[in-house]
Design a protein around this motif. Structure first.
Motif, PDB file in Angstrom:
ATOM      1  N   ARG A 122       0.835  -1.197   0.000  1.00 16.05           N
ATOM      2  CA  ARG A 122       0.000   0.000   0.000  1.00 16.05           C
ATOM      3  C   ARG A 122       0.870   1.247   0.000  1.00 16.05           C
ATOM      4  O   ARG A 122       2.001   1.242   0.472  1.00 16.05           O
ATOM      5  CB  ARG A 122      -0.903   0.047   1.245  1.00 16.05           C
ATOM      6  N   CYS A 123       0.300   2.326  -0.547  1.00 19.70           N
ATOM      7  CA  CYS A 123       0.880   3.659  -0.395  1.00 19.70           C
ATOM      8  C   CYS A 123      -0.246   4.551   0.079  1.00 19.70           C
ATOM      9  O   CYS A 123      -1.225   4.775  -0.661  1.00 19.70           O
ATOM     10  CB  CYS A 123       1.467   4.165  -1.716  1.00 19.70           C
ATOM     11  N   GLY A 124      -0.162   5.017   1.301  1.00 21.06           N
ATOM     12  CA  GLY A 124      -1.256   5.793   1.865  1.00 21.06           C
ATOM     13  C   GLY A 124      -2.515   4.951   1.953  1.00 21.06           C
ATOM     14  O   GLY A 124      -2.515   3.875   2.559  1.00 21.06           O
ATOM     15  N   ASP A 125      -3.591   5.385   1.296  1.00 19.62           N
ATOM     16  CA  ASP A 125      -4.864   4.682   1.347  1.00 19.62           C
ATOM     17  C   ASP A 125      -5.092   3.787   0.127  1.00 19.62           C
ATOM     18  O   ASP A 125      -6.193   3.250  -0.046  1.00 19.62           O
ATOM     19  CB  ASP A 125      -6.018   5.696   1.409  1.00 19.62           C
ATOM     20  N   ASN A 143       4.967   8.898  -2.674  1.00 13.99           N
ATOM     21  CA  ASN A 143       5.383  10.201  -2.156  1.00 13.99           C
ATOM     22  C   ASN A 143       5.004  10.290  -0.683  1.00 13.99           C
ATOM     23  O   ASN A 143       3.848  10.527  -0.338  1.00 13.99           O
ATOM     24  CB  ASN A 143       4.715  11.320  -2.960  1.00 13.99           C
ATOM     25  N   ASN A 144       5.998  10.109   0.177  1.00 16.18           N
ATOM     26  CA  ASN A 144       5.746  10.092   1.619  1.00 16.18           C
ATOM     27  C   ASN A 144       5.768  11.478   2.241  1.00 16.18           C
ATOM     28  O   ASN A 144       5.616  11.614   3.458  1.00 16.18           O
ATOM     29  CB  ASN A 144       6.790   9.204   2.310  1.00 16.18           C
ATOM     30  N   SER A 145       5.928  12.519   1.424  1.00 18.32           N
ATOM     31  CA  SER A 145       5.954  13.873   1.972  1.00 18.32           C
ATOM     32  C   SER A 145       4.555  14.435   2.181  1.00 18.32           C
ATOM     33  O   SER A 145       4.395  15.515   2.741  1.00 18.32           O
ATOM     34  CB  SER A 145       6.754  14.799   1.042  1.00 18.32           C
ATOM     35  N   THR A 146       3.535  13.707   1.704  1.00 19.75           N
ATOM     36  CA  THR A 146       2.150  14.151   1.893  1.00 19.75           C
ATOM     37  C   THR A 146       1.490  13.308   2.984  1.00 19.75           C
ATOM     38  O   THR A 146       1.989  12.233   3.344  1.00 19.75           O
ATOM     39  CB  THR A 146       1.353  14.003   0.591  1.00 19.75           C
ATOM     40  N   ASP A 147       0.390  13.783   3.501  1.00 20.26           N
ATOM     41  CA  ASP A 147      -0.347  13.047   4.529  1.00 20.26           C
ATOM     42  C   ASP A 147      -1.813  12.924   4.107  1.00 20.26           C
ATOM     43  O   ASP A 147      -2.548  13.906   4.110  1.00 20.26           O
ATOM     44  CB  ASP A 147      -0.248  13.771   5.868  1.00 20.26           C
ATOM     45  N   PRO A 148      -2.272  11.716   3.721  1.00 20.37           N
ATOM     46  CA  PRO A 148      -1.487  10.476   3.655  1.00 20.37           C
ATOM     47  C   PRO A 148      -0.552  10.464   2.444  1.00 20.37           C
ATOM     48  O   PRO A 148      -0.715  11.280   1.529  1.00 20.37           O
ATOM     49  CB  PRO A 148      -2.576   9.407   3.521  1.00 20.37           C
ATOM     50  N   PRO A 149       0.407   9.536   2.409  1.00 23.58           N
ATOM     51  CA  PRO A 149       1.284   9.420   1.236  1.00 23.58           C
ATOM     52  C   PRO A 149       0.472   9.168  -0.035  1.00 23.58           C
ATOM     53  O   PRO A 149      -0.606   8.579   0.010  1.00 23.58           O
ATOM     54  CB  PRO A 149       2.158   8.211   1.591  1.00 23.58           C
ATOM     55  N   LYS A 150       1.005   9.617  -1.178  1.00 18.85           N
ATOM     56  CA  LYS A 150       0.312   9.473  -2.457  1.00 18.85           C
ATOM     57  C   LYS A 150       1.146   8.646  -3.430  1.00 18.85           C
ATOM     58  O   LYS A 150       2.333   8.904  -3.606  1.00 18.85           O
ATOM     59  CB  LYS A 150       0.018  10.845  -3.070  1.00 18.85           C
TER      60      LYS A 150
END
Length: 291
Positions: A32-35, A60-67
């Protein structure tokens, strides 16, 4: 049914559901990445986690959640389906005379194994005297036109039928093309100079979430659906029984080929669920009683 049989059946169903949930990505790969679930043939990480470079997904882990992003076409992934579709955030790039947006009347698409879905995606234009069309090899293969009527306003929450808004389907399996936005003369120079824009959009999302098509002008992205297949591959099975180790797809699967495009897609046999692209990805869903 005895208590023992009932407990065995519940245990089997729980084991199957756990196995199905654990077989979407390749073993040892990020699921998974984010949701968003990322099933194989897509994958995150090393080259062994995805089928080829077109199916590589970056997180991209710099966003919340990651994208997650489909690296080959640099589009944000919203959902991946093993039925051969992937939902992405597609930029609204084509526009003319729109305040705050640069004028751009051409967009080139070359997406490897990805084509805009003929079933779910619509090429949409909004504005007066807009002419949008799709070209491939200098040939126009689709398009639509908008018009405006003096003292008349397009109905809200209505599909695009030409008045201030029009839509057309994208030809199926179109892996490369040029999308164009132009204008045509209807005798009103003022209408030709008004803001007009065009975009590819998930039709279901568009109908449910956009009561006024003109509001898309202020959006940077809209959802669109892409079709995908495995290209330059064959099922590689010597008989019609594809439940063998010689098949490109996993066990308990059907491998469907398109000889014209040298592509294929895998699916689980009826009463099996899971990921048909993994060796043991499709697991049975029948209960003990049904078996």
């Amino acid at each position: 049914m005895s208590t023992v049989q009932w407990l065995l059946q519940i245990s089997l169903l729980l084991w199957l559901s756990k196995g199905l949930a654990a077989t979407q990505a390749k073993p040892g790969c990020q699921e998974r990445c984010g949701d968003v679930d990322i099933p194989y043939p897509f994958g995150i990480g090393s080259a062994g986690c995805y089928f080829d470079e077109w199916f590589e997904v970056t997180c991209n882990n710099s966003t919340d959640p990651p994208k997650p992003f489909l690296k080959g076409v640099n589009l944000e992934v919203l959902n991946v389906s093993l039925d051969g579709t992937i939902r992405v955030n597609n930029p609204v790039l084509l526009s003319q005379n729109c305040s705050g947006k640069p004028s751009n009347d051409t967009q080139w698409w070359e997406g490897g194994p990805f084509s805009f879905s003929n079933t779910y995606t619509r090429f949409t234009a909004v504005g007066c005297s807009a002419l949008v069309y799709i070209m491939q090899d200098d040939t126009v293969i689709g398009g639509c036109m908008t018009f405006c009527k003096k003292d008349a306003t397009a109905a809200k929450k209505a599909s695009c039928y030409g008045l201030e808004c029009c839509q057309t389907q994208v030809p199926p399996g179109l892996l490369s093309f040029t999308a164009n936005l132009g204008t045509f003369s209807d005798g009103s120079a003022d209408e030709q100079e008004q803001c007009k824009f065009a975009f590819m959009v998930d039709q279901e999302w568009f109908i449910s979430n956009v009561p006024d098509p003109h509001t898309v002008k202020d959006m940077e992205y809209v959802p669109a659906v892409l079709d995908w297949r495995i290209y330059n591959a064959t099922c590689a099975a010597s008989t019609s029984n594809l439940n063998t180790s010689t098949s490109f797809c996993g066990e308990n699967t059907l491998c469907s080929t398109d000889t014209q495009t040298s592509s294929l897609i895998c699916s689980c046999f009826p009463v099996y669920e899971g990921n048909p692209y993994l060796p043991q990805g499709c697991q049975g869903t029948q209960s003990i009683e049904e078996c």
